[in-house]
Design an enzyme around this catalytic site. Structure first.
Site, PDB file in Angstrom:
ATOM      1  N   VAL A 278      14.684   2.751  -3.195  1.00 47.55           N
ATOM      2  CA  VAL A 278      14.314   3.741  -2.307  1.00 47.55           C
ATOM      3  C   VAL A 278      13.348   3.494  -1.232  1.00 47.55           C
ATOM      4  CG1 VAL A 278      14.081   6.302  -1.984  1.00 47.55           C
ATOM      5  CG2 VAL A 278      15.764   5.434  -3.844  1.00 47.55           C
ATOM      6  N   ASP A 279      12.221   3.166  -1.737  1.00 45.70           N
ATOM      7  CA  ASP A 279      11.003   3.086  -0.975  1.00 45.70           C
ATOM      8  C   ASP A 279      11.160   2.087   0.044  1.00 45.70           C
ATOM      9  OD1 ASP A 279       8.391   3.775  -0.112  1.00 45.70           O
ATOM     10  OD2 ASP A 279       7.392   2.983  -2.060  1.00 45.70           O
ATOM     11  N   ASP A 280      11.685   0.829  -0.331  1.00 50.66           N
ATOM     12  CA  ASP A 280      11.816  -0.169   0.996  1.00 50.66           C
ATOM     13  C   ASP A 280      13.232   0.279   1.844  1.00 50.66           C
ATOM     14  OD1 ASP A 280      10.863  -3.023   0.640  1.00 50.66           O
ATOM     15  OD2 ASP A 280      11.004  -2.164  -1.611  1.00 50.66           O
TER      16      ASP A 280
ATOM     17  N   ARG B 227       7.943   9.367   0.953  1.00 50.49           N
ATOM     18  CA  ARG B 227       8.670   8.538   1.936  1.00 50.49           C
ATOM     19  C   ARG B 227       9.892   9.068   2.629  1.00 50.49           C
ATOM     20  NH1 ARG B 227       4.713   4.924   2.696  1.00 50.49           N
ATOM     21  NH2 ARG B 227       4.956   3.967   0.673  1.00 50.49           N
TER      22      ARG B 227
END
Length: 638
Positions: A378-380, A454
């Protein structure tokens, strides 16, 4: 203060240009950015062991590992988890083991100092389970002291209370191979043959190969382990071979064409150990590809050889794009177009392990590495969406469709608690961290404030749409996670400075008026943490001891995070705490080198809190550029 501001502003354009030029100069011709991802020495030590076990050590420049390990040993004799931690026992034992495997004699001065350090801290018997497991592979520890991992675990259905998909992606990809290894309990002959009896503080004759007892209800797991071991001895383990066969299939299905497993060295090493336990030939194409994938994580210089735990080209590229756009580079600049198109080509359109618990989501995410189809995160994905949104590509329709697919995937990954985790949905059975095997406390992947922030920053800054009730659930989760001091925990970066910066960046674009009080409290905490030199820093010790929240020597990356958070808070509240910002900007200007770079020794990335830390070598470059550029945009003309 006005004079100080004028000096700051006069230097900003030159500093920003130098940083831009440096980033542009290191862009790969294919369009991506990628720099070293540094960790402690255990990764390299375990690679030495792997090659010794496979007999492939002489076809690699492993003799250079000795130079690397010696360079990392500290004056106290041990090796560290992060710079300045005073040395760590398990890390030091693995480094000592590797040096011995490389032929360094026991009476070498470095070994003597290391041995003294290790024995003072309790010796091998006090090390973590994974260190003991590696030692057991070469007969330097007994398998009796390693937790049993029954292979029938592979056969538990997905709707059962526990199954392999209740483990975090990194634990799963590392544990499934160990189901095979721990069942077979191999002891390999290596050259040179070594013992480590000298590292047992109690003496080699007094060793008790038992799992540590805590004196509470979790000792139930020790009783269960004893039962598992008894069943193994009597060959009464149910579905033993069926479980082994299922684990083998699982491993083979998840090997990338490039040979990688899970995008991380532990999963790669353990998969190769599993294949070795199953008597695969060293020339089998699967093994050859796997060993070559490990080679690709290595960094070899004229006299040194070390191995990265993972590689971060997608992450580095997305942040470099954001930094360069923030600093004024045209969204249609050739370098950014090439980088954007490279990212588009890395979008993963296959179903991965995430789909086991997420039946609604469709592929469209990004992973951290060059190749990792099964484990996008999810972050990337959120950072890539923000990077792509910032650039203008020749095929804008393709870009927008890719973004829409990514946003839909992220939306489908929202957890019950309202936030987002890194790799999986509702991966939150915390009891798994209490089993003896889980002594790194990294068996699950629950929602975290930094990843949730994020996602919200992505939605707000890119003007994207997501279900309003789900967004509110996420905001509620963040508000509930705010610490009494006003800060937020940082799971993937060190630590509260990272978490607080991310949440402030999110709240400032998603709900600035509604949550002004929370924003102000977060900003006030950051202001309180500023060091006398104008910078910010936080030691990794804050994960073990909350009294270290926001405390540590100043670093470029953490100073940049604090500034980014404060600038975001200022936009939301109208109060920019300008003198504080000026001191932070001046710290970055004063510490920038002539070539536009910054340097920092400290680890500011997090693998497993309290147990494994990372140094992203580009964090000290693109985050300061973002901070300087945001400040320039706000105040450069004043």
């Amino acid at each position: 203060m006005q004079t100080e501001n004028r000096v700051t502003v006069s230097k900003l354009p030159e500093a920003i240009a130098a940083s831009q030029n440096y980033l542009l100069s290191i862009q790969n011709p294919s369009g991506y950015w990628w720099a070293e991802l540094e960790s402690n020495v255990t990764i390299t030590a375990e690679v030495v062991l792997l090659h010794k076990i496979w007999g492939t050590d002489r076809s690699r420049a492993l003799h250079k590992v000795e130079t690397y390990l010696r360079s990392q040993q500290r004056q106290h004799g041990g090796w560290e988890l992060f710079y300045g931690d005073g040395g760590e026992l398990s890390t030091s034992v693995e480094a000592y083991m590797a040096l011995k495997l490389l032929g360094v004699p026991q009476n070498d001065p470095a070994m003597i100092k290391a041995r003294e350090f290790i024995l003072e801290r309790g010796g091998i018997s006090k090390t973590r389970i994974f260190t003991k497991l590696h030692l057991a592979l070469i007969g330097c520890y007994s398998w009796e002291g390693i937790p049993s991992l029954p292979p029938w675990v592979m056969l538990l259905p997905e709707n059962f209370l526990f199954n392999i998909y209740e483990m975090s992606s990194w634990a799963r990809s590392s544990t499934v191979p160990l189901l095979i290894v721990c069942d077979r309990k191999p002891v390999y002959k290596v050259e040179p043959a070594i013992t480590l009896n000298e590292l047992y503080a109690e003496g080699a004759e007094q060793i008790k190969f038992t799992l540590p007892s805590k004196g509470d209800w979790t000792d139930l797991f020790i009783s269960l382990d004893s039962a598992f071991k008894f069943a193994e001895k009597l060959n009464l383990v149910p579905f033993r071979e069926e479980g082994i066969n299922a684990a083998e299939r699982w491993i083979l299905e998840r090997q990338e064409a490039t040979g990688d497993w899970g995008g991380i060295i532990p999963a790669m090493l353990n998969s190769l150990l599993a294949l070795r336990s199953l008597d695969y030939d060293v020339n089998d194409p699967i093994v050859v590809r796997g060993l070559e994938a490990v080679d690709n994580f290595a960094i070899e210089t004229e006299d040194s050889y070390r191995v990265q735990p993972c590689i971060s080209p997608v992450w580095d590229t997305a942040w470099a794009i954001r930094a360069l756009v923030d600093s004024g580079l045209s969204p249609a600049h050739q370098a950014l177009v090439k980088a954007g198109e490279w990212l588009l080509n890395k979008q993963i359109l296959d179903y991965g392990d995430w789909a086991i618990k997420n039946r609604q989501g469709k592929p469209g995410a990004w992973a951290f590495e060059f190749d990792n189809r099964f484990y996008p995160d999810v972050d990337d994905t959120a950072v890539v969406v923000m990077a792509l949104n910032a650039v203008h590509l020749p095929n804008e329709k393709l870009k927008h469709r890719a973004i829409a697919r990514a946003v839909n995937w992220i939306a489908s990954m929202q957890c019950r608690a309202g936030g987002w985790a890194a790799f999986d949905l509702n991966n939150d059975q915390d009891w798994l961290n209490l089993i003896p095997y889980g002594d790194l406390k990294a068996m699950i992947d629950p929602n975290t404030a930094d990843v949730t922030a994020r996602v919200l920053e992505m939605v707000g800054s890119c003007n994207l749409s997501m279900d309003a009730s789900n967004l509110q659930r996420a905001i509620n989760y963040l508000i509930a996670e705010q610490e009494p001091q006003g800060c937020w925990f940082g799971r993937w970066g060190v630590n509260y400075i990272y978490g607080t910066s991310g949440v402030l960046a999110a709240l400032s674009v998603i709900a600035p008026q509604t949550y002004q009080n929370n924003i102000e409290r977060g900003a006030a905490w950051l202001i309180e943490c500023q060091n006398p030199d104008g910078g910010w820093g936080e030691t990794c010790r804050s994960y073990d001891d909350p009294s270290f929240k926001g405390k540590g020597r100043s670093t470029a990356s953490q100073t940049a995070w604090a500034l980014i958070g404060l600038i975001a808070a200022g936009k939301a509240t109208g109060n920019f705490a300008k003198p504080v910002l000026e001191r932070g900007i001046n710290y970055l200007l004063a510490t920038q080198a002539a070539d536009g770079t910054w340097d920092e020794a400290d680890f500011t990335g997090t693998g497993f809190p309290c147990h494994f830390y990372l140094k992203y070598h580009l964090y000290q470059q693109y985050f300061p550029l973002i901070a300087l550029s945001q400040y320039q945009t706000l105040f450069g003309q004043n």
